[in-house]
Scaffold this active site. Structure first.
Site, PDB file in Angstrom:
ATOM      1  N   LYS A  23       0.835  -1.209   0.000  1.00 12.57           N
ATOM      2  CA  LYS A  23       0.000   0.000   0.000  1.00 12.57           C
ATOM      3  C   LYS A  23       0.866   1.253   0.000  1.00 12.57           C
ATOM      4  O   LYS A  23       2.050   1.246   0.363  1.00 12.57           O
ATOM      5  CB  LYS A  23      -0.940  -0.003   1.201  1.00 12.57           C
ATOM      6  CG  LYS A  23      -0.274  -0.106   2.575  1.00 12.57           C
ATOM      7  CD  LYS A  23       0.269   1.198   3.136  1.00 12.57           C
ATOM      8  CE  LYS A  23       1.016   1.012   4.431  1.00 12.57           C
ATOM      9  NZ  LYS A  23       1.667   2.265   4.921  1.00 12.57           N
ATOM     10  N   ASP A 157      -2.471  -1.971   9.332  1.00 13.51           N
ATOM     11  CA  ASP A 157      -2.345  -2.217   7.897  1.00 13.51           C
ATOM     12  C   ASP A 157      -2.886  -3.582   7.472  1.00 13.51           C
ATOM     13  O   ASP A 157      -3.140  -3.795   6.280  1.00 13.51           O
ATOM     14  CB  ASP A 157      -0.875  -2.115   7.461  1.00 13.51           C
ATOM     15  CG  ASP A 157      -0.352  -0.693   7.504  1.00 13.51           C
ATOM     16  OD1 ASP A 157      -1.173   0.243   7.627  1.00 13.51           O
ATOM     17  OD2 ASP A 157       0.873  -0.514   7.427  1.00 13.51           O
TER      18      ASP A 157
END
Length: 323
Positions: A23, A157
């Site tokens: 990401k 995350d």
């Protein structure tokens, strides 16, 4: 607490392979250090087309083991990743095992592509992939939302790596809300030959703020224009809104990153930003063609560059594993 499930191995699967994305934090606002030791966050996550891969293979008994190999654009040797119970993928499998009575043992083989300690959530992607792979291997029957609830214990995350796409993260980054963003955005990553410790970056940020007497909003928020421009796929309008509160700390710990940001700007990037806690830098470009051109220019400067796009899908079973 999510109740355990009865494991169903009737599919006969002995090995399952899952891919999960790294990401970029397109926008990241960090609140002050709280009494519980955490920071409040407001983040826009974008999953990108750089995937970790985890193959879960059933083994006798109940032991969980792991191996790691590198492939492609790695900044550090795969040998630098722990192969014990501190490995995030092992921890993920352990959490699911506790909720899956009758499950087998498992060996997790991780193929690394996301930079190690690079601010792109590679370890979190491994954990998300391990959760989905073990759920399929053991027939545990958890929904993706339930797996995301389990994943919260592993860090902010991990739930996003399960979800993928674009999302806003609040709280400590764990309260995720999906955002519509279908038009691809194209970035060029510059990968450093070292990693940065996320806790150290946060500590440095706190020190900088204390040193400068900076007052910080205890409830950070995201400019809604960020999501609007992402939804429209308007890279030029998005460029000036890229922001990362951790960037100043990463630059203090790794001053050479400042030169890389300058190199990318001189080479025509719309904007550059340190991804998460760094040291990976993400340069926003106008299109896939512009990204390819920028990658070539950065490589000519001796930098380790890779073109990616997002939003990318979240953790997903490989076709041969889908049954």
């Amino acid at each position: 607490m999510i109740p355990g499930r009865t494991v169903d191995l009737r599919s006969g699967a002995s090995s399952v392979r899952v891919r999960a994305p790294g990401k970029i934090n397109v926008a990241l606002r960090v609140g002050p250090l709280r009494e519980d030791g955490y920071h409040g966050l407001a983040s826009v996550f974008l999953a990108v087309s750089l995937f970790e891969e985890v193959t879960a293979t059933a083994t006798p008994g109940e032991a969980i083991s792991v191996s790691v190999n590198g492939q492609g654009m790695l900044n550090l040797p795969a040998e630098s990743i722990p192969l014990d119970s501190t490995n995030l993928a092992v921890r993920a499998a352990g959490l699911l095992a506790d909720l899956s009575p009758g499950r087998s043992g498992v060996h997790l083989d991780i193929t690394k592509r996301v930079p190690i300690a690079g601010g792109m959530g590679g370890g979190s992607a491994d954990a998300a992939a391990a959760l989905l792979a073990c759920d399929a291997l053991w027939g545990s029957g958890f929904s993706r939302d339930e797996l995301a609830r389990i994943a919260v214990d592993l860090g902010a995350d991990v739930p996003f790596a399960l979800l993928g796409g674009t999302a806003v993260g609040l709280g400590v980054g764990d309260r995720l809300t999906s955002a519509i963003s279908k038009t691809p955005l194209h970035f060029v990553l510059v990968i450093s030959e070292y990693g940065l410790s996320t806790p150290e970056v946060y500590r440095t940020l706190d020190e900088i703020r204390l040193r400068n007497g900076t007052e910080v909003d205890p409830q950070p928020a995201i400019d809604p224009a960020v999501l609007g421009h992402m939804r429209a796929g308007d890279a030029a309008a998005l460029a000036p809104l890229l922001h990362n509160d951790l960037q100043e700390a990463a630059l203090e710990l790794a001053p050479g990153l400042r030169d890389i940001l300058g190199t990318g700007s001189d080479a025509g990037a719309l904007a550059g930003i340190v991804s998460g806690s760094g040291p990976t830098i993400a340069f926003l470009t106008r299109s896939s063609g512009h990204a390819a051109q920028l990658q070539s220019l950065l490589e000519a400067e001796g930098l380790h560059a890779r073109s990616v796009h997002g939003p990318a899908h979240g953790a997903r079973l490989a076709p041969e594993s889908a049954g």
